[in-house]
Design an enzyme around this catalytic site. Sequence first.
Site, PDB file in Angstrom:
ATOM      1  N   GLU A 128       0.818  -1.231   0.000  1.00 34.99           N
ATOM      2  CA  GLU A 128       0.000   0.000   0.000  1.00 34.99           C
ATOM      3  C   GLU A 128       0.846   1.273   0.000  1.00 34.99           C
ATOM      4  OE1 GLU A 128      -2.916  -0.098   3.117  1.00 34.99           O
ATOM      5  OE2 GLU A 128      -4.028  -1.743   2.210  1.00 34.99           O
TER       6      GLU A 128
ATOM      7  N   GLU B  18      -5.687  -8.308  -0.188  1.00 33.60           N
ATOM      8  CA  GLU B  18      -6.395  -7.926   1.041  1.00 33.60           C
ATOM      9  C   GLU B  18      -7.852  -7.684   0.675  1.00 33.60           C
ATOM     10  OE1 GLU B  18      -4.931  -4.955   3.730  1.00 33.60           O
ATOM     11  OE2 GLU B  18      -2.827  -5.393   3.260  1.00 33.60           O
TER      12      GLU B  18
END
Length: 501
Positions: free
Chosen positions: A173, A292
């Site tokens: 991320e 995720e």
Amino acid sequence: MLRGTLTIDPAFAVGPVRPRTFGSFVEHLGRCVYTGIYEPEHPDADADGFRSDVLDLTRELGVSTVRYPGGNFVSGYRWEDGVGPREKRPVRLDLAWHSSDPNWVGIDEFMAWCAKADVEPMMAINLGTRGVQEALDVLEYCNAPVGTHFADLRAANGHPEPYRIKMWCLGNEMDGPWQIGHKTAEEYARVATEAARAMRMIDPELELVVCGSSSSSMPTFGAWEHTVLAESYEHVDLVSAHAYYYEVDGDLGSFLASAVDMDHFIDSVAATADAVRAAGKHTKRIHISFDEWNVWYQKRAESRPPSGDDWPVAPVLLEDTYNVADAVVVGNLLVSLLRHTDRVHAASLAQLVNVIAPIMTEPGGRSWRQTIFHPFALTAQHAKGQVLQVALDAPTYSTSRFGEVSVLDAVATHDAESGAVTLFVVNRSTDAPLTLDVDLRGVGDVSVLEALTLANPDHTWAATADDADSVLPQANGSAAIAEGRLSVELPPVSWSVVRLG
């Protein structure tokens, strides 16, 4: 009663069911590791300190891969802290979750756990506070044969044989301002490409995942993927996607339609990757690692980390309690992942234990299955062969987030070897049952082997340590076949699996 129709024909295949679709995620966050997978003082702990009850539930869940050690945690992680004698390992501050990590579990312990759980490791490297050299060092430690510094260190730590880890995430991320070492797309593209190029000098056969957007709501979504892939395309295999969903202000209808957003996310990332492919005249195709995804109530108190001088080890964090509606959404998100099996080549339910997880534990005590455990386990068990396109027709309903949405969503799989057909189907209606009529003429002569439905008149029912079993997927006796057509009644807010053979 609502009515919907669906057609299943093995001639219309999307692609193979990929075992890696049923991955999960273990991060050094809250109680996922400590008192989750690892608790030496627990009465059910094995000789290595791993909870055998959690290992049993992990195998029952059907997990294929596990991503480790983060997550946000990895962007500040020094992997060397987690190897060697435990008594010499340093305690470090985890800035991502305002906690302390004693490093009792590191690479070697995680790999031992993977072997016991029969899962494939998916390792993430720190491209937040570290860079290319550290990526090469940890790769050498994990995968190189003895005879070099870090391989010999691994052997000295009791593991002479290389781990041969195939899947590696190039950071986590990095588009997010909350991330330690957050970078612009150009900055990240450069370091990820250099890390990938160097890692392939050690092992050209690695499967590398470059960071995509941390959600489709990010202001840089789309542009981030384009910039990163334009630089890294020839050096990576997959681009990551992350998405979490939750019911907002009692808007159950929109929440039940969360898979509409996942569909859009996947289609958008695939389109962007293909645009880069065309512009760069590349021959290979970049696929997606949706590494995720889950239901996560991010605004609840459970998601607020400690603060100030409080840096506890394994605090209670992100321990969401899931209800029936949450499980229906998780089942529907799996439908979305499966129907995109041509582009989604791996996925990871975040996370495995205690932290937004299908498995919960008490320190020193019991473990139990949350509601979201069941659709995942049943889909992982019964999705085999090829994923099929299904022609679907059903009423729609209005949502505040996604406009008009079908009350029905479904995907099917077909195993040519056994002839088995499995249908995974969701009724998103909040108040009305749905009678589903399925045209099976393309399938041939089959019968109903099993039909299970997860639903409850109270969609807010949630499992606890004291009662995890009073609401489970139940046999759906309405499923019947006559003259090449399957009929089955689906309660409101329900997820079902129908097995034919």
